[in-house]
Design an enzyme around this catalytic site. Structure first.
Site: not given
Ligand code: FE2
Length: 428
Positions: A152, A57, A309, A210, A213, A59
């Site tokens: 996102q 995971h 992440d 996701h 979270e 970005h």
């Molecule tokens: Fe993430």
């Protein structure tokens, strides 16, 4: 005649004194005192040789952008998302490519040779998607980059997001992403899960959302994700990332949820560095840790990986591509200090994410790809304890990175000239 033999290796499963023979980029033999000869031999000298680290995971479109155009003052997830919204109009494809390639250099130096990166598809220009598709091809000789189409700002909440997400998949993005807890309501979050799972089923793709979270004990998107996985026959192809609300859920409810996740073959991806810094922000004291229930999920048989992440982006100003640092944090946050538990944390940054990503030829058996990392440590626990130096990183049997052994010269009366960090625990 082999191309290369690594002699006297310790393996992650506890075997010691093993020789690994390599031919044509693949592992040809794994056995003690291998009789074959090779063009080159390397003496591992009783140190750990492992398949590479895998980050389930990440970005990569935002990595190394820390401080652009300003730093996250509150340090919260929501300010991070708002800040990323400020960064997006300033992005250029060249800058994304340059930062991503720089991060991949760091990754290779750390023995991290496979990364699943989410890529934001809410920008109609799809700049980041095109940039990372380019990067995926550029790094293919030395790093497996898997891309997730990540809306996102919410696939239902953000205008045009669904169309952009489909375009990203058409362009070759590998996995369907989502962010149900960021949709306007719990019901719309559930709708987004259904919609995105159906899209993945139609296209024969994997799913990684996701999911939950937040610190909301009543967030229920992982339940919907597991249920949709069963309904659509996606077992073994779906992962829920973060799942931090599980930390705060009622124990009775979780006793029903975890078996459902098992039935669905849904994997869990925790991100310890980020979860421990972003969750519990609305608490006074006691303050929740916010990481999902890692040991309980593992005990139930749910595949669990730890992801990095973020590295130096709107959400997190630290990190260096070191999956041992991630495992170290995960181990501490989950209080997984037993010997078997610590080894499970090593597995959560190597073999477990390799299975979740569906990597071909990953492992240490004959026939596997000769992607290997020689560490300055004797076993996985020591590797985590020391965040051990990656002495040598091999891709398809060829050395692609080396790092000198960490030593400390001492000038102390009556003491050795070097500090020996490998002592202890019954060591010689
Ligand atoms: Fe993430």
């Amino acid at each position: 005649m082999l191309d290369l033999i690594l002699r006297h290796c310790n393996l992650p499963d506890g075997r010691t004194g093993i020789d690994i023979g390599i031919a044509d980029g693949r592992i040809a033999a794994v056995e003690p005192a291998l009789a074959a000869r090779a063009g080159e031999e390397i003496d591992a000298a009783g140190q750990l040789v492992t398949p590479p680290f895998v980050d389930a995971h990440f970005h990569m479109d935002s990595t190394l952008s820390y401080g652009l155009p300003r730093v996250n003052q509150s340090g919260t997830l929501l300010e991070g998302i708002a800040l990323w919204g400020e960064v997006k109009p300033l992005l250029t494809q060249e800058a994304i490519v340059e930062r991503a390639l720089a991060y991949c250099d760091w990754a290779v130096a750390r023995g991290l040779l496979a990364i699943r990166s989410h890529v934001d598809v809410c920008d109609a220009r799809l700049l980041a998607v095109e940039a990372l598709l380019h990067v995926r091809e550029r790094v293919r000789p030395y790093l497996d980059l898997q891309l997730v189409a990540f809306p996102q700002d919410g696939v239902l909440r953000a205008p045009g997001a669904l169309a952009n997400l489909k375009r990203a998949l058409d362009l070759g993005v590998d996995v369907v992403g989502g962010i149900p807890h960021f949709e306007r309501t719990m019901a719309q979050g559930a709708d987004s899960v259904r919609l995105l799972c159906e899209l993945a089923a139609e296209r024969g793709l994997r799913v990684d959302m996701h999911c939950d979270e937040s610190d909301d004990p009543l967030s229920r998107h992982i339940e919907t994700l597991a249920s949709e996985t069963v309904r659509l026959g996606l077992q073994g192809r779906v992962a829920g990332s973060h799942l931090t609300s599980m930390h705060s859920m009622d124990n009775y409810y979780v006793s029903k949820l975890i078996p459902l996740m098992c039935e669905a073959g849904v994997a869990a991806i925790a991100n310890p560095l980020i979860n421990i810094t972003l969750q519990g922000r609305h608490d006074t004291y006691p303050r929740r840790r916010g990481m999902t229930r890692v040991p309980e999920l593992m005990a139930a048989g749910v595949p669990v990986a730890f992801g990095h992440d973020c590295v130096m982006d709107p959400w997190y100003g630290l990190g260096s591509g070191d999956m041992l640092e991630v495992a170290h944090m995960g181990l501490h946050v989950a209080q997984m200090t037993g010997q078997a538990a610590m080894r499970s944390c090593f597995d959560a940054v190597t073999a477990a994410p390799a299975r979740i990503l569906g990597l071909e030829g990953y492992g240490l058996a004959p026939g596997c790809r000769a992607d290997l990392v020689l560490l300055q440590a004797r076993d996985p626990v020591e590797a985590i304890r020391l965040r051990a130096t990656r002495l040598r990183v091999l891709r398809a049997g060829k050395t692609i990175a080396t790092m000198p052994a960490a030593t400390a010269a001492l000038a102390l009366p009556g003491r050795p000239a070097q500090a020996d960090f490998l002592r202890g625990g019954g060591a010689a």
